[in-house]
Design a protein around this motif. Structure first.
Motif, PDB file in Angstrom:
ATOM      1  N   LEU A  97      -1.111  -4.369  -4.532  1.00  0.00           N
ATOM      2  CA  LEU A  97      -2.068  -4.923  -5.627  1.00  0.00           C
ATOM      3  C   LEU A  97      -3.345  -4.497  -5.573  1.00  0.00           C
ATOM      4  N   MET A  98      -3.547  -3.598  -6.774  1.00  0.00           N
ATOM      5  CA  MET A  98      -5.130  -3.352  -6.927  1.00  0.00           C
ATOM      6  C   MET A  98      -5.474  -4.499  -8.282  1.00  0.00           C
ATOM      7  N   VAL A  99      -5.569  -5.464  -7.869  1.00  0.00           N
ATOM      8  CA  VAL A  99      -5.765  -6.547  -8.992  1.00  0.00           C
ATOM      9  C   VAL A  99      -6.694  -7.674  -8.352  1.00  0.00           C
ATOM     10  N   VAL A 147      -0.812   5.040   4.812  1.00  0.00           N
ATOM     11  CA  VAL A 147      -1.847   5.783   4.383  1.00  0.00           C
ATOM     12  C   VAL A 147      -1.634   6.341   2.812  1.00  0.00           C
ATOM     13  N   ASP A 148      -2.575   6.237   1.831  1.00  0.00           N
ATOM     14  CA  ASP A 148      -2.298   6.370   0.507  1.00  0.00           C
ATOM     15  C   ASP A 148      -3.167   7.140  -0.247  1.00  0.00           C
ATOM     16  N   GLY A 149      -2.924   8.306  -0.916  1.00  0.00           N
ATOM     17  CA  GLY A 149      -3.534   9.075  -1.723  1.00  0.00           C
ATOM     18  C   GLY A 149      -3.790  10.515  -1.314  1.00  0.00           C
ATOM     19  N   ILE A 199       9.930   1.865  -1.178  1.00  0.00           N
ATOM     20  CA  ILE A 199       9.579   2.309  -2.635  1.00  0.00           C
ATOM     21  C   ILE A 199       8.077   1.675  -2.798  1.00  0.00           C
ATOM     22  N   HIS A 200       7.022   2.522  -2.813  1.00  0.00           N
ATOM     23  CA  HIS A 200       5.760   2.076  -3.035  1.00  0.00           C
ATOM     24  C   HIS A 200       5.506   1.692  -4.651  1.00  0.00           C
ATOM     25  N   PHE A 201       5.085   0.389  -4.716  1.00  0.00           N
ATOM     26  CA  PHE A 201       4.991  -0.048  -6.298  1.00  0.00           C
ATOM     27  C   PHE A 201       3.515  -0.502  -6.461  1.00  0.00           C
ATOM     28  N   ASP A 202       2.775   0.667  -7.285  1.00  0.00           N
ATOM     29  CA  ASP A 202       1.433   0.295  -7.663  1.00  0.00           C
ATOM     30  C   ASP A 202       1.101  -0.623  -8.684  1.00  0.00           C
ATOM     31  N   VAL A 203       0.463  -1.498  -8.455  1.00  0.00           N
ATOM     32  CA  VAL A 203      -0.087  -2.773  -9.481  1.00  0.00           C
ATOM     33  C   VAL A 203      -1.671  -2.569 -10.048  1.00  0.00           C
TER      34      VAL A 203
HETATM   35 ZN    ZN Z   1      -0.757   2.682  -3.823  1.00  0.00          ZN
END
Ligand code: ZN
Ligand code: DX5
Length: 234
Positions: free
Chosen positions: A70-72, A181-183, A35-39
């Motif tokens: 984590l995008m923090v 890979v993401d997006g 489960i990919h959890f985007d923060v």
């Molecule tokens: Zn992501």
């Protein structure tokens, strides 16, 4: 944490947040591996999502690994919080930590897999001196911040370059570092991404956009099939 190709990691960013637990159960029942959890913090990226509280709430819903992206900025204070909330891995952006080596160690000291994230413009050279501390890398094939964006084609050659660097490392060390890979990953382009050398594939809108458990299973199966076919063309 399952490591076998192809790893499909639905991003909850595109899920129905009013029924998040059910959405997670449905994709796992449909064959999802992580489960990919985007923060997102409205500082490092211009969007705001969820934190450790929601991770903790989802933990009892599934035994699938929770892959925290984590995008923090800054990063370190959130590491123990996500460990406590039951995360299995944490990836963070090269530009978001002042001390990448220290952050990678911190994640591992808390018993999680550690990974660095590369934006479309971030050079792969950032990983060169920390390979021993990496369990995975995450290559962004869109600019971070939003679901539903189009795949940036130049990502394919970047994945191939990363695979070559990591294969060379594996030969030396005997240790495999996974490429995620993401997006903008869809059934139609996952084959090319797999062929370039990716192991794990994040998909938000391609999966949750279907809005039905039966269709989640269908699209995940199609993605796995196309990934295997794509890699086979090597
Ligand atoms: Zn992501
Ligand atoms: C973007 C996020 C992604 C996003 C992917 O910043 O990191 O995980 O949810 O969504 P899709 O698959 O719709 O591009």
């Amino acid at each position: 944490m399952q490591q076998t190709f192809p790893i499909i990691a639905p991003s909850i960013l595109s899920a129905d947040f009013a029924h998040l637990g059910q959405e997670v159960s449905d994709v796992v029942a449909g064959g999802a591996d992580w489960i990919h959890f985007d923060v997102m913090d409205n500082h490092y990226v211009p969007n705001l999502t969820v934190g450790p509280l929601v991770c903790e709430a989802l933990r009892p819903v599934t035994s699938a690994p929770i892959d925290v992206h984590l995008m923090v900025e800054p990063v370190d204070a959130l590491v123990p919080m996500f460990a406590k909330a039951g995360a299995d891995s944490i990836t963070f952006h090269c530009e978001a930590s002042r001390h990448i080596d220290r952050t990678l160690s911190l994640i591992r000291e808390h018993g999680m897999k550690a990974g660095l994230v590369f934006n479309p413009a971030t050079p792969l050279a950032w990983m060169q001196d920390v390979l021993d501390k990496l369990d995975l890398i995450l290559i962004m094939s869109v600019n971070p911040g939003f679901g539903g964006q189009s795949f940036i084609e130049g990502s394919i050659s970047k994945i191939a370059r990363a695979r070559a660097m990591l294969d060379e490392y594996e030969e030396r060390s005997g240790r495999r570092i996974l490429i995620e890979v993401d997006g903008g990953i869809k059934p139609k382009n996952i084959g090319a991404v797999a062929r370039a050398g990716a192991d794990a594939f994040v998909a938000g809108s391609a999966i949750f956009g279907k809005r039905s458990a039966a269709l989640y299973a269908e699209v995940i199966a199609e993605m796995k099939k196309n990934a295997v076919l794509g890699r086979g063309q090597n």
